[in-house]
Design a protein around this motif. Structure first.
Motif, short mmCIF file in Angstrom:
data_model
loop_
_atom_site.label_atom_id
_atom_site.label_comp_id
_atom_site.label_asym_id
_atom_site.label_seq_id
_atom_site.Cartn_x
_atom_site.Cartn_y
_atom_site.Cartn_z
N MET A 375 34.75 40.37 27.31
CA MET A 375 33.45 40.47 27.98
C MET A 375 32.81 41.84 27.75
O MET A 375 31.59 41.94 27.54
N THR A 376 33.61 42.89 27.78
CA THR A 376 33.07 44.24 27.52
C THR A 376 32.51 44.34 26.11
O THR A 376 31.49 44.99 25.87
N LEU A 377 33.18 43.70 25.17
CA LEU A 377 32.74 43.75 23.78
C LEU A 377 31.43 43.00 23.57
O LEU A 377 30.55 43.46 22.85
N ALA A 379 29.20 41.92 25.97
CA ALA A 379 28.12 42.13 26.95
C ALA A 379 26.90 42.83 26.36
O ALA A 379 25.76 42.41 26.62
N PRO A 380 27.04 43.91 25.54
CA PRO A 380 25.83 44.55 25.01
C PRO A 380 24.94 43.61 24.22
O PRO A 380 23.71 43.63 24.38
N SER A 381 25.53 42.77 23.37
CA SER A 381 24.73 41.84 22.58
C SER A 381 24.04 40.81 23.47
O SER A 381 22.90 40.40 23.21
N ILE A 382 24.74 40.37 24.51
CA ILE A 382 24.15 39.38 25.41
C ILE A 382 22.98 39.98 26.18
O ILE A 382 21.92 39.37 26.34
N PHE A 383 23.16 41.23 26.67
CA PHE A 383 22.08 41.87 27.41
C PHE A 383 20.89 42.17 26.51
O PHE A 383 19.73 42.15 26.95
N ASP A 384 21.15 42.48 25.22
CA ASP A 384 20.05 42.75 24.30
C ASP A 384 19.15 41.53 24.14
O ASP A 384 17.95 41.66 23.88
N LYS A 385 19.73 40.31 24.29
CA LYS A 385 18.92 39.10 24.19
C LYS A 385 18.29 38.72 25.52
O LYS A 385 17.60 37.69 25.62
N LEU A 387 19.93 37.84 28.28
CA LEU A 387 20.69 36.77 28.92
C LEU A 387 21.55 37.33 30.03
O LEU A 387 21.88 38.51 30.07
N ASP A 388 21.94 36.45 30.95
CA ASP A 388 22.91 36.79 31.98
C ASP A 388 24.29 36.34 31.52
O ASP A 388 24.43 35.30 30.85
N ILE A 389 25.33 37.08 31.88
CA ILE A 389 26.70 36.71 31.55
C ILE A 389 27.52 36.70 32.82
O ILE A 389 27.41 37.61 33.65
N HIS A 390 28.33 35.65 33.00
CA HIS A 390 29.12 35.48 34.22
C HIS A 390 30.55 35.13 33.86
O HIS A 390 30.82 34.50 32.84
N LEU A 391 31.47 35.55 34.72
CA LEU A 391 32.90 35.31 34.53
C LEU A 391 33.50 34.90 35.85
O LEU A 391 33.29 35.56 36.87
N VAL A 640 31.70 41.77 35.93
CA VAL A 640 32.51 42.83 36.52
C VAL A 640 33.95 42.71 36.04
O VAL A 640 34.57 41.65 36.11
N ASN A 641 34.46 43.83 35.55
CA ASN A 641 35.88 43.95 35.22
C ASN A 641 36.63 44.20 36.52
O ASN A 641 36.40 45.20 37.20
N HIS A 642 37.53 43.29 36.88
CA HIS A 642 38.20 43.39 38.17
C HIS A 642 38.97 44.70 38.31
O HIS A 642 39.04 45.29 39.39
N ARG A 643 39.55 45.19 37.20
CA ARG A 643 40.31 46.44 37.26
C ARG A 643 39.37 47.63 37.52
O ARG A 643 39.67 48.51 38.34
N LYS A 644 38.23 47.66 36.80
CA LYS A 644 37.27 48.74 37.02
C LYS A 644 36.71 48.70 38.43
O LYS A 644 36.51 49.73 39.08
N LEU A 645 36.45 47.48 38.94
CA LEU A 645 35.88 47.34 40.28
C LEU A 645 36.83 47.88 41.34
O LEU A 645 36.44 48.66 42.22
N ILE A 646 38.12 47.48 41.26
CA ILE A 646 39.08 47.91 42.29
C ILE A 646 39.34 49.41 42.17
O ILE A 646 39.43 50.12 43.18
N ASN A 647 39.49 49.91 40.95
CA ASN A 647 39.69 51.35 40.77
C ASN A 647 38.49 52.15 41.28
O ASN A 647 38.64 53.23 41.85
#
Length: 938
Positions: A375-377, A379-385, A387-391, A640-647
């Motif tokens: 998703m991190t990889l 996401a930039p291309s999706i946002f450039d278009k 679009l919304d991205i969900h997980l 949201v990356n769950h690890r980044k969110l909790i940290n």
């Protein structure tokens, strides 16, 4: 075999077999019935003898009259002889009080210490004897001997009557002999009558059979002349009629043979011409396939060269001063380049998949971290278009699994990439659902949904075909070769799953696949700081329905957190006014045009709590800096990356914890033999074992290991596979055959072993498999699994390992005076090197120095192997280098060596890995050249 299955034999069998079966069943039943009656009678007599004696024994023990008990036991033994072997009385501590007969097997009567005595008479039966044990109870405590109070009564001991089963067994044998004689007589009588019947029926059949054989041999004039009776006469007439018809047919066929022979000759000549043409076409196709494979290999090498430049300069740029956003972008560039390098390798995978030669890895990985990386990889291309991205990940889904994370990531990237490519506006969504588990592993379903252009009915028919797309015009509009979905289908099927899709033209598509993954037995994911969130109050607000559900699900999985959620701005403001919160998390679909609304919410939240966090559908650094400038502590991007969110949430409450040197694993008294021909590998393994207080003997080849195993007894042996003088498989087999360690667990330690190779190693005598690079937790787990006696000697090893691992992951290692100058080299991952050395910088420097010193010799051996086309010697040298790279923090070099080793093992041909070998030689030469200016003792 034909004679055994003849009708004559079947007739005899059908007549005689029922008699035999009925006789055996009836005789067996009568014998068993007789035996059971005798056995039950023997047990009843023993019980009738035992229970009165317990009353007498209790009375005598109260009066402390041992003579009365001895006389009673002897008299009862004499009267019940010969079925009674002995009658004995034992005290509660299983000491003998009195017995009528003490014999050599007397200990069988005594109950084992620790075994509870039943409250009533119990019967135990073995092959030759029956033991009847009855408790002896009284109403008052004994003064002279031990007594136990139980349920208001006192247990004085127990009485054991030992009975002989000889009479029952003799009666059983007599019954079996009688039944056998009776059955034999019945079988003989039935066989006599059966023989007469068979002869009467089958002798005429033999005459007919002989006539049929002669007819089949070509004598169509033969006839069955002897008159028979009943159905046999009808059969005789039918055979004669057939013989006459065959004779007439043969006469007619002879006139047509010459015509058919000529036509057949012409047909054979035509087939020969067609076969020649097919062989020529086959050779052309094979040549074209070889050309294609060579082209793919050359293309892979040519693309890797500029990509390695991109990666190298990216790392050089990373050494310059950068702000957080620039470094984040640089990390994304490096991740993208690495994934592009993997895609180039996957182009070659197509031919392997098509030929059925693809071998999937089975390594531990964390599912959520793997998905977050994808998703991190993307996401930039999706946002450039726009679009919304969900997980969304089902909370029941296990996180630590065994499988091939690279291939799983490849499938997900391909499906999300297609969804993004064919979606102009709307969203792209990934859902992961847990479907249960079975013998294949955990059943997990992945679903990629988009709101794109959809697929028409004609395109659905050829969607998964190689080099095909739903519409040929999409190649011009959207790009792509049409190969990705075909590779995805084959990879999913290789993981025991299936891939399907559903789509409506103009309304979007949904691709879903399922896989089976085993659960990992070792913990590989770094722990999350959830304890720091205990009792903390969090208010979460989001107006996007899908993001609201997904993030809320992630937060609900944290039971330590006091969570309040809302999806309306009025509710959000009311909660802030009425309650006190430690943190506020605001999710918002925003852009430069409406950022003012989000700033107002942040400013409002900052008045009521100390920490305000935001989540937006963008990676724009300017937008994030503006949001942080308005009062937000951190701004994350969707999904949201769950690890980044909790940290992120726990970061303000975390305290830096210094390492505790006294917390180490302790296996005092355990002795281990470590065998490896690479000095660096042997040194690291020895160091890790020493830290666990394990006495480790070292050997650098299989012969030396065998000699030590013949002199010393070890608790566990770690054995490398490819070694000089004697390889690991031979050494393991010889240790099993003739040494003091025939039962000692032997663990194979190798840099690479596929599923089939692991099975072969287990079949050769190994008990387990430890992959390189060796991880402390994995090493500890292997010792515990294969050496159960070691478990009681371990002292808080897991706790110490978790502390070191967490500090390495979070960059909280003990401070050193300075890092070595080579730590920033583009080919060196110094945190990884420290991790491999358990956080010890001196050991990491020493391990890396040993690798550098071995590279010139390794380079010479590789060049010699390539020049002489000696695949075996080249494979041995590559394997040795692979093992050395596993411990020294050079992941790129390790991955390249591993790729070459796998290719040599699968193809057994140097040409198949020639591009990779050239790249390896270039990297080694560059590393040797750069190391000339390094101070290796820094």
């Amino acid at each position: 075999m034909r004679q055994m299955l003849s009708l004559r034999r079947w007739a005899l069998l059908i007549i005689v077999l029922p008699t035999v079966v009925i006789g055996f069943l009836l005789g067996g039943y009568l014998t068993y019935k007789r035996y059971s009656e005798l056995n039950n009678n023997l047990i009843e007599r023993g019980i009738f003898l035992s229970e009165p004696l317990t009353l007498l024994s209790a009375h005598a023990m109260v009066s402390d009259d041992n003579e009365i008990i001895s006389q009673a036991l002897n008299n009862a033994h004499l009267k019940a002889s010969p079925i009674v072997r002995s009658i004995s009385v034992f005290l509660p501590d299983h000491q003998l009080y009195s017995s009528s007969n003490v014999h050599p097997e007397f200990d069988r009567l005594r109950m084992q210490p620790g075994r509870l005595l039943a409250q009533s008479t119990k019967v135990e039966i073995d092959e030759n004897h029956i033991y009847i044990r009855s408790p002896i109870y009284g109403t008052e405590a004994l003064e002279s001997t031990l007594s136990i109070e139980k349920n208001g009564k006192y247990l004085y001991g127990y009485l054991v009557v030992e009975l002989n089963r000889d009479q029952a067994m003799l009666s059983q044998q007599t019954s079996m002999i009688n039944v056998t004689l009776l059955l034999t007589g019945a079988v003989l009588v039935m066989a006599f009558f059966a023989f007469i019947f068979v002869r009467y029926v089958f002798d005429p059949l033999d005459n007919i059979t002989r006539a049929v054989k002669k007819i089949s041999a070509g004598d169509t004039k033969v006839r069955v002349s002897k008159v028979m009776t009943g159905e046999l006469e009808a059969l005789r007439n039918a055979v004669n009629s057939v013989a006459k018809s065959v004779y007439i047919a043969n006469e007619r066929a002879e006139h047509n043979i010459s015509e058919y022979t000529q036509e057949l000759q012409q047909t054979v000549e035509q087939l020969e011409v067609q076969n020649i043409q097919l062989n020529m076409a086959k050779r052309d196709a094979q040549h074209a396939n070889d050309v294609k494979s060579q082209f793919l290999a050359n293309m892979s090498h040519e693309l890797r060269t500029p990509l390695n430049g991109v990666l190298g300069f990216t790392r050089q740029l990373g050494k310059t001063p950068l702000n957080n956003n620039q470094r984040d972008f640089l990390d994304t560039i490096e991740t993208s380049a690495n994934n592009l390098l993997r895609i180039i390798n996957d182009i070659l995978d197509y031919s392997k998949l098509d030929a059925g030669k693809m071998e999937l890895e089975c390594i531990p990985f964390t599912l959520r971290d793997n998905v977050n990386e994808v998703m991190t990889l993307l996401a930039p291309s999706i946002f450039d278009k726009g679009l919304d991205i969900h997980l969304n990940i089902d909370p029941r889904t296990p996180d630590e699994l065994l499988g091939d994370p690279v291939r799983l990531r490849q499938v997900i990237i391909n499906l999300i990439g297609n969804a993004m490519k064919f979606t102009r506006d709307g969203f792209v969504r990934l859902d992961i659902k847990y479907l249960g588990s079975n013998q294949l592993g955990h059943h997990i379903k992945f679903t990629v949904t988009d709101s794109g252009i959809g697929i028409d009915d004609e395109g659905k028919k050829k969607l998964f075909a190689a080099f095909g797309q739903a519409d040929t015009s999409t190649t011009r509009n959207f790009g792509g070769t049409g190969l990705g979905l075909n590779i995805c289908k084959k990879l999913v099927e290789a993981m025991n799953g299936n891939i399907h899709f559903s789509s409506q033209f103009g309304e979007g598509s949904q691709f879903y696949f399922d896989v089976y993954l085993k659960e990992s037995t070792s913990s590989i994911g770094s722990p999350l700081p959830t304890q720091e969130l205990a009792g903390k109050k969090l208010l979460y607000f989001d107006t996007c329905p899908q993001a609201y559900v997904d993030i809320q699900q992630t937060l609900v999985e944290l039971p330590e957190l006091d969570l309040v959620t809302c999806d309306k701005e009025t509710e959000f403001k009311a909660f802030l006014a009425e309650r006190t919160f430690d943190m506020v998390l605001i999710g918002r679909k925003t852009a430069a045009s409406n950022i003012g609304e989000l700033k107002k919410l942040i400013e409002l939240s900052a008045k009521h709590c100390k920490y305000v966090y935001t989540i937006i559908n963008s990676i724009s650094p300017n937008l994030k800096e503006a949001i942080i400038g308005s009062g937000a502590r951190v701004c994350l991007s969707m999904p949201v990356n769950h690890r980044k969110l909790i940290n992120m949430l726990a970061e303000p409450y975390q305290q830096v914890e210094m390492p505790r040197a006294n917390q180490k694993g302790n296996y005092s008294g355990v002795r281990v033999l470590a065998v490896d021909d690479t000095e660096a590998n042997l040194k690291l393994l020895s160091t890790l074992l020493s830290e666990m207080s394990i006495q480790a003997d070292l050997a650098d080849n299989g012969l030396e290991a065998l000699r030590k195993a013949q002199k010393h007894k070890y608790d566990i042996i770690f054995m490398d596979i490819q070694m000089p003088i004697m390889d690991g498989v031979t050494a393991c087999r010889k240790i099993r055959e003739s040494s003091l360690n025939e039962e000692t667990p032997v663990i194979s330690v190798t840099a690479h072993a596929g599923a089939e190779e692991q099975k072969e190693l287990i079949g050769s005598g190994f008990c387990g498999y430890l992959p390189k690079p060796i991880d402390e937790e994995m090493l500890n787990q292997v010792i515990l699994e294969n050496c159960p006696g070691c478990q009681s000697q371990m002292i808080s090893f897991n706790e110490a390992t978790e502390i070191v691992s967490e500090q390495i992951q979070n960059g909280k290692l003990p401070s050193y005076d300075e890092l070595p100058e080579f730590a920033s080299h583009s080919m060196i991952d110094w945190p990884l090197a420290l991790s491999r050395a358990a956080g010890k910088q001196e050991l990491a420097i020493e391990m890396f120095t040993m690798l550098i010193s071995s590279l010139p010799k390794a380079l010479d051996n590789i060049n010699q192997g390539v020049e002489s086309a000696d695949c075996e010697s080249l494979l041995a040298e590559v394997h040795k280098l692979h093992g050395a790279c596993c411990y020294t923090g050079v992941p790129k070099l390790k991955d390249l060596v591993e790729l070459i080793e796998v290719g040599l093992k699968q193809e057994n041909c140097i040409d198949a890995v020639e591009p990779e070998l050239l790249e390896l030689i270039d990297k080694i030469e560059a590393l040797i050249s750069d190391s000339q200016d390094w101070d290796m003792h820094a």
